[in-house]
Motif scaffolding. Structure first.
Motif, short mmCIF file in Angstrom:
data_model
loop_
_atom_site.label_atom_id
_atom_site.label_comp_id
_atom_site.label_asym_id
_atom_site.label_seq_id
_atom_site.Cartn_x
_atom_site.Cartn_y
_atom_site.Cartn_z
N PRO A 1 -7.30 2.29 5.43
CA PRO A 1 -8.44 3.17 5.64
C PRO A 1 -8.66 4.08 4.43
O PRO A 1 -7.78 4.22 3.58
CB PRO A 1 -8.03 3.99 6.88
N ASP A 2 -9.83 4.68 4.37
CA ASP A 2 -10.08 5.69 3.34
C ASP A 2 -9.48 7.03 3.75
O ASP A 2 -9.11 7.84 2.89
CB ASP A 2 -11.59 5.85 3.12
N ALA A 3 -9.43 7.26 5.04
CA ALA A 3 -8.91 8.53 5.55
C ALA A 3 -8.44 8.33 6.98
O ALA A 3 -8.79 7.34 7.64
CB ALA A 3 -9.99 9.61 5.50
N GLY A 4 -7.63 9.29 7.46
CA GLY A 4 -7.19 9.24 8.85
C GLY A 4 -5.71 9.02 9.02
O GLY A 4 -4.91 9.31 8.11
N GLU A 5 -5.35 8.46 10.18
CA GLU A 5 -3.94 8.29 10.53
C GLU A 5 -3.79 7.17 11.54
O GLU A 5 -4.63 7.00 12.43
CB GLU A 5 -3.40 9.61 11.11
N ILE A 6 -2.71 6.39 11.39
CA ILE A 6 -2.34 5.36 12.35
C ILE A 6 -0.86 5.51 12.64
O ILE A 6 -0.03 5.44 11.73
CB ILE A 6 -2.62 3.94 11.81
N THR A 7 -0.51 5.72 13.91
CA THR A 7 0.89 5.84 14.29
C THR A 7 1.20 4.96 15.49
O THR A 7 0.34 4.72 16.33
CB THR A 7 1.26 7.30 14.65
N LEU A 8 2.43 4.48 15.54
CA LEU A 8 2.94 3.75 16.70
C LEU A 8 4.24 4.42 17.09
O LEU A 8 5.26 4.28 16.39
CB LEU A 8 3.16 2.28 16.38
N GLY A 9 4.22 5.17 18.20
CA GLY A 9 5.38 5.98 18.54
C GLY A 9 5.61 7.02 17.45
O GLY A 9 4.71 7.76 17.08
N ASP A 10 6.83 7.03 16.90
CA ASP A 10 7.13 7.98 15.83
C ASP A 10 7.00 7.36 14.44
O ASP A 10 7.41 7.96 13.44
CB ASP A 10 8.54 8.55 16.01
#
Length: 216
Positions: free
Chosen positions: A49-58
């Motif tokens: 992505p250009d910006a943002g966040e992707i998380t899976l659990g920790d």
């Protein structure tokens, strides 16, 4: 839980979505070219992505301003639309490709559940569409991922085979109890398979609701 909040400039629009997925099946539903596959690709790490966040659990797969987690370290199974089987490899070698030691018991259980034990010595060109789909599904789950991404995996199948594979996906989801994120442009399929449907149009979530199909 998978949490996605990303922006990505595409040729025709800005992809800007935020959603979360628990141990459920979430369908990204909408017309072709609306950004659904791009969302899967950002989660898998195939594009960033250009910006943002992707998380899976920790685990932080992507965090703006930081180095993204490499693809090979993300605990993801990915079932591509064309299945992406290696034509020069047998079914057995296709399934074991990328498997780490210690996953043999999971593989045996999958083969037994899906019923493709008798195909292990065959090559992809010797398989029907439904058989290829099952091989690709087993390969995606054999590494014991923490989330499964499915990019229109049933679109090329005939109606009867498609229904059988839909039932199989539901059964495997109940067994594995991990998030499934499914891309589809078929409303009936989304209603049957998904717990939650996100309607994507021009890179944005226009609507989100729980599926109502009694078949779930």
């Amino acid at each position: 839980m998978l949490k996605v909040s990303i922006q990505k400039q595409l040729p025709d629009f800005l992809l800007d979505v935020s959603f979360s997925v628990n141990q459920e099946i979430v369908a990204l539903f909408g017309p072709s070219g609306s950004g659904k596959t791009t969302i899967l690709s950002t989660i898998a790490g195939l594009i960033h992505p250009d910006a943002g966040e992707i998380t899976l659990g920790d685990q932080h797969y992507f965090e703006q301003g930081k180095k993204p987690m490499p693809v090979q370290k993300r605990k993801i199974g990915y079932l591509f639309q064309d299945y992406a089987l290696f034509p020069h490899m047998t079914v057995d070698r296709n399934i074991r490709y990328g498997m780490k030691p210690g996953h043999e018991l999971a593989l045996e259980a999958l083969l037994s559940t899906v019923g493709i034990d008798h195909l292990l010595d065959k090559y992809p060109h010797q398989l029907s569409g439904g058989q290829k789909q099952r091989v690709a599904l087993v390969r995606a789950l054999a590494t014991e991922p923490e989330i499964l991404l499915l990019d229109e995996p049933l679109s090329a199948l005939d109606a009867d085979t498609r229904k059988q594979c839909q039932d199989e996906l539901l059964r495997l989801h109940r067994m594995w109890n991990i998030p499934f994120l499914l891309v589809t442009h078929d409303r009936e399929e989304a209603e049957k398979l998904a717990d939650v449907i996100l309607f994507i149009e021009n890179g944005r979530i226009k609507e989100s609701h729980a599926a109502t199909s009694l078949s779930r």
